[in-house]
Design an enzyme around this catalytic site. Structure first.
Site, short mmCIF file in Angstrom:
data_model
loop_
_atom_site.label_atom_id
_atom_site.label_comp_id
_atom_site.label_asym_id
_atom_site.label_seq_id
_atom_site.Cartn_x
_atom_site.Cartn_y
_atom_site.Cartn_z
N ARG A 48 -6.73 9.11 -9.46
CA ARG A 48 -7.45 9.23 -8.20
C ARG A 48 -6.49 9.62 -7.07
O ARG A 48 -5.40 9.07 -6.95
CB ARG A 48 -8.14 7.91 -7.85
CG ARG A 48 -8.92 7.92 -6.53
CD ARG A 48 -8.08 7.41 -5.36
NE ARG A 48 -8.84 7.37 -4.11
CZ ARG A 48 -8.32 7.08 -2.92
NH1 ARG A 48 -7.03 6.80 -2.83
NH2 ARG A 48 -9.06 7.07 -1.84
N THR A 90 -5.68 7.20 8.15
CA THR A 90 -5.59 6.11 7.19
C THR A 90 -6.99 5.53 7.05
O THR A 90 -7.77 5.54 8.00
CB THR A 90 -4.60 5.02 7.65
OG1 THR A 90 -4.56 3.96 6.69
CG2 THR A 90 -4.97 4.43 8.99
N GLY A 91 -7.30 5.05 5.86
CA GLY A 91 -8.63 4.48 5.65
C GLY A 91 -9.22 4.89 4.32
O GLY A 91 -8.49 5.15 3.35
N THR A 102 -2.54 3.31 4.54
CA THR A 102 -1.59 4.42 4.44
C THR A 102 -0.62 4.40 5.63
O THR A 102 -1.01 4.08 6.75
CB THR A 102 -2.35 5.75 4.46
OG1 THR A 102 -3.24 5.79 3.36
CG2 THR A 102 -1.40 6.93 4.40
N SER A 132 0.81 -1.22 0.00
CA SER A 132 0.00 0.00 0.00
C SER A 132 0.84 1.27 0.00
O SER A 132 0.29 2.38 0.08
CB SER A 132 -0.92 0.01 1.23
OG SER A 132 -0.16 -0.13 2.42
N THR A 161 1.61 6.95 0.47
CA THR A 161 0.72 5.86 0.07
C THR A 161 0.77 5.65 -1.44
O THR A 161 1.15 6.55 -2.19
CB THR A 161 -0.73 6.18 0.48
OG1 THR A 161 -1.57 5.06 0.22
CG2 THR A 161 -1.26 7.39 -0.28
#
Length: 329
Positions: free
Chosen positions: A210, A233-234, A182, A80, A200
């Site tokens: 994106r 993060t998420g 992340t 990631s 990330t």
């Protein structure tokens, strides 16, 4: 204390800190020269170690957060971030990173950067060498080249194989995007100076171009020496909709503990999102007095916390579970 009670107490107390603690909180006493580092996910442990070593070698707080997150960018086993990051739906790795100084508010960020394994280094160069705050796509790549960064292969063998399998499953290249891990890091040095960094590869199989919350100031990261620092993060879209990291820092400025601030932010995400609490959103934070905290909407999130030179990876209770239990009482 209920997570909303501090609002009433904060109004009465003005800017004073509240003397409450949370599930993940540390003693809200001044740091007394202590270095505190907190980051997201178990691989944040290596990031914390590198950040601490940088400080001990005479580097600045800004140097430390940069060097810290570079550990994940260089690790091909982390899918990631950086070199191990999974590509977009076209098979191209696009990297995002940002860095901010909480004393000066100076920051630098790059988005959708191709051809460089360490986007945080380019983001730092944006901070140091550019009048702009954010550079994207081809412009970010041109800037990196002008700054002398060598072009590198960014699609690792592991990521290449994962993409091959994904395209076999989705021949039209239009399968769903996934992922949310992340690496974000917050550091307070012995002078109480706070810096933050995020890096990330974004969602795997994302639409080209994106950009989530991670490289956006106030969304994926924010630092203010007078209030605190936070990284997220998420699900980037959900965190961005509420200016997540900025919101956490502002709650801390009003006197909330880091956990209370994070809980308020998670609650706002849950109330504003059409998905309700079915969202991946996690935060770690340091308040200006050195108190730390972490919170996550779901189970499975971990923080890496460094105090007194010792680093621990700690499981973070899910916000959904805690508030459910709270409502039953």
């Amino acid at each position: 204390m209920h997570r909303r009670d501090f609002l009433l107490r904060g109004a009465a107390a003005g800017a004073g800190f509240l003397a409450s603690t949370g599930l993940q909180g540390q003693s809200p006493t001044p740091t007394n020269g202590e270095v505190v580092v907190i980051s997201t996910w178990p691989f944040g442990k290596a990031a914390n170690a590198a950040a601490l070593e940088t400080l001990q070698s005479g580097g600045s707080a800004l140097d430390a957060v940069e060097k810290g997150v570079m550990t994940a960018e260089a690790d091909p086993s982390i899918q990631s971030v950086g070199y191990g990051g999974l590509p977009n739906r076209s098979g191209v790795v696009e990297l995002d990173a940002a860095i901010q100084d909480g004393r000066t508010f100076e920051s630098g960020a790059v988005c959708s950067l191709q051809g460089y394994r360490h986007p945080i280094k380019v983001a730092r160069a944006v901070l140091d060498q550019s009048p702009h705050l954010v550079l994207v796509g081809a412009g970010a790549r041109e800037f990196a080249t002008d700054q002398g960064f060598p072009i590198e292969e960014t699609l690792s063998e592991g990521a290449r194989e994962a993409y091959r399998k994904w395209r076999k499953k989705h021949p039209d290249g239009k399968g769903p995007a996934s992922g949310h891990d992340t690496l974000g890091l917050v550091l307070m040095n012995s002078d109480g100076h706070i810096c933050v960094a995020c890096t990330t590869s974004g969602l795997a199989w994302k639409h080209p171009g994106r950009v989530g919350d991670s490289p956006l100031l106030g969304h994926g990261l924010y630092a203010d020496d007078e209030a605190g620092g936070c990284v997220a993060t998420g699900d980037g879209e959900e965190i961005t909709r509420v200016c997540g990291s900025f919101l956490v820092v502002e709650w801390m400025r009003k006197g909330a503990t880091p956990e209370e601030a994070i809980d308020e932010t998670l609650d706002r995400i849950a109330r504003r999102s059409p998905r309700g609490r079915d969202v991946h959103a996690s935060f770690v934070a340091i308040r200006a007095d050195g108190m730390t905290g972490a919170g996550s909407m779901r189970k499975g999130f971990h923080q890496a916390l460094t105090r007194n030179g010792k680093t621990e990876v700690l499981s973070v209770p899910a916000f959904v579970d805690r508030t459910t239990d709270e409502n039953k009482r």
